[in-house]
Write an enzyme that holds these catalytic residues in place. Structure first.
Site, PDB file in Angstrom:
ATOM      1  N   ASN A  54       2.453   1.555   4.241  1.00 26.72           N
ATOM      2  CA  ASN A  54       2.723   0.282   4.909  1.00 26.72           C
ATOM      3  C   ASN A  54       2.420   0.349   6.408  1.00 26.72           C
ATOM      4  O   ASN A  54       3.116  -0.229   7.221  1.00 26.72           O
ATOM      5  CB  ASN A  54       4.166  -0.166   4.644  1.00 26.72           C
ATOM      6  CG  ASN A  54       4.462  -1.607   5.039  1.00 26.72           C
ATOM      7  OD1 ASN A  54       5.575  -1.919   5.427  1.00 26.72           O
ATOM      8  ND2 ASN A  54       3.490  -2.500   4.960  1.00 26.72           N
TER       9      ASN A  54
ATOM     10  N   CYS B 119      -1.359   0.665   7.266  1.00 27.64           N
ATOM     11  CA  CYS B 119      -2.778   0.309   7.402  1.00 27.64           C
ATOM     12  C   CYS B 119      -3.138  -0.919   6.567  1.00 27.64           C
ATOM     13  O   CYS B 119      -3.253  -2.022   7.091  1.00 27.64           O
ATOM     14  CB  CYS B 119      -3.682   1.483   7.014  1.00 27.64           C
ATOM     15  SG  CYS B 119      -3.630   2.901   8.131  1.00 27.64           S
ATOM     16  N   ARG B 120      -3.294  -0.728   5.270  1.00 26.41           N
ATOM     17  CA  ARG B 120      -3.821  -1.807   4.425  1.00 26.41           C
ATOM     18  C   ARG B 120      -2.865  -2.973   4.228  1.00 26.41           C
ATOM     19  O   ARG B 120      -3.259  -4.134   4.400  1.00 26.41           O
ATOM     20  CB  ARG B 120      -4.254  -1.240   3.071  1.00 26.41           C
ATOM     21  CG  ARG B 120      -5.415  -0.269   3.192  1.00 26.41           C
ATOM     22  CD  ARG B 120      -5.683   0.465   1.904  1.00 26.41           C
ATOM     23  NE  ARG B 120      -4.572   1.366   1.597  1.00 26.41           N
ATOM     24  CZ  ARG B 120      -4.444   2.023   0.440  1.00 26.41           C
ATOM     25  NH1 ARG B 120      -5.338   1.839  -0.527  1.00 26.41           N
ATOM     26  NH2 ARG B 120      -3.430   2.842   0.244  1.00 26.41           N
ATOM     27  N   SER B 121      -1.618  -2.699   3.848  1.00 29.00           N
ATOM     28  CA  SER B 121      -0.711  -3.830   3.569  1.00 29.00           C
ATOM     29  C   SER B 121      -0.323  -4.614   4.822  1.00 29.00           C
ATOM     30  O   SER B 121      -0.281  -5.845   4.773  1.00 29.00           O
ATOM     31  CB  SER B 121       0.511  -3.402   2.758  1.00 29.00           C
ATOM     32  OG  SER B 121       1.226  -2.373   3.369  1.00 29.00           O
TER      33      SER B 121
ATOM     34  N   ASP C 262      -8.311   3.326   1.533  1.00 29.43           N
ATOM     35  CA  ASP C 262      -7.372   3.672   2.603  1.00 29.43           C
ATOM     36  C   ASP C 262      -8.164   4.206   3.794  1.00 29.43           C
ATOM     37  O   ASP C 262      -8.814   5.243   3.687  1.00 29.43           O
ATOM     38  CB  ASP C 262      -6.385   4.726   2.108  1.00 29.43           C
ATOM     39  CG  ASP C 262      -5.243   4.967   3.082  1.00 29.43           C
ATOM     40  OD1 ASP C 262      -5.339   4.533   4.248  1.00 29.43           O
ATOM     41  OD2 ASP C 262      -4.261   5.594   2.670  1.00 29.43           O
TER      42      ASP C 262
ATOM     43  N   CYS D 112       0.865  -1.179   0.000  1.00 29.27           N
ATOM     44  CA  CYS D 112       0.000   0.000   0.000  1.00 29.27           C
ATOM     45  C   CYS D 112       0.906   1.234   0.000  1.00 29.27           C
ATOM     46  O   CYS D 112       2.089   1.134  -0.323  1.00 29.27           O
ATOM     47  CB  CYS D 112      -0.985  -0.010   1.164  1.00 29.27           C
ATOM     48  SG  CYS D 112      -0.272   0.226   2.814  1.00 29.27           S
TER      49      CYS D 112
END
Length: 163
Positions: A16, A18-20, A130, A13
């Site tokens: 690095n 939140c999402r990934s 996000d 993301c």
């Protein structure tokens, strides 16, 4: 007997945090539950260097903990050129990350890049939103999408590898 090469999965993301790392932690738990820890190498990275060395966003950690998923041990890093050779799957969260990753990578290895939600057509979208600037419901939404995509990804890898 020589051990077969691990299948490498890298979640990507922007920062690095939140999402990934969410995908990293969710997939790591699913892989562990499937007894495949020694067969799959999992990591996450960001397209930007904003948070290198930092743990995931506290809201991601809290949402994960509520789902019995550990992720406080993860640390942000930036995507590197060598990742295209180390990982079989480079899974991006949105169009912007896809553009940046494909610009970074060697042309002959771009087949490794895809969207995480390509593995979750039932979600009905391509981008994982996000949650950084939103409220708790955004983090819950991301976890819901990621859990589906990661389960489907694991099933895909198992089928490809004959596990």
């Amino acid at each position: 007997m020589e051990q077969a090469k691990q299948v490498g999965v890298l979640f990507i993301c922007m920062g690095n945090i939140c999402r990934s790392p969410t995908a990293h932690a969710v997939f790591r738990k699913q892989v562990k539950e499937a007894g495949l820890v020694d067969k799959i190498n999992i990591d996450s990275a960001g397209t930007h260097a904003y948070h290198i060395g930092n743990p995931p966003d506290s809201r991601s950690i809290e949402t994960a903990a509520n789902r019995d998923i550990l992720m406080a041990d993860l640390r942000a890093r930036k995507v590197e050129f060598s990742d295209f050779y180390e990982f079989d799957y480079l899974l991006v969260m949105d169009d912007h990350n896809h553009q940046l990753v494909t610009e970074l990578g060697p042309r002959e290895e771009l087949h490794r890049v895809s969207y995480l939600l390509d593995f979750a057509p039932e979600v009905g979208r391509k981008d994982v939103p996000d949650p950084y600037y939103g409220g708790p419901q955004g983090f819950e939404q991301v976890f819901d999408m990621v859990e589906i995509a990661c389960a489907n990804l694991l099933a895909h890898i198992r089928q490809q590898q004959g596990w």
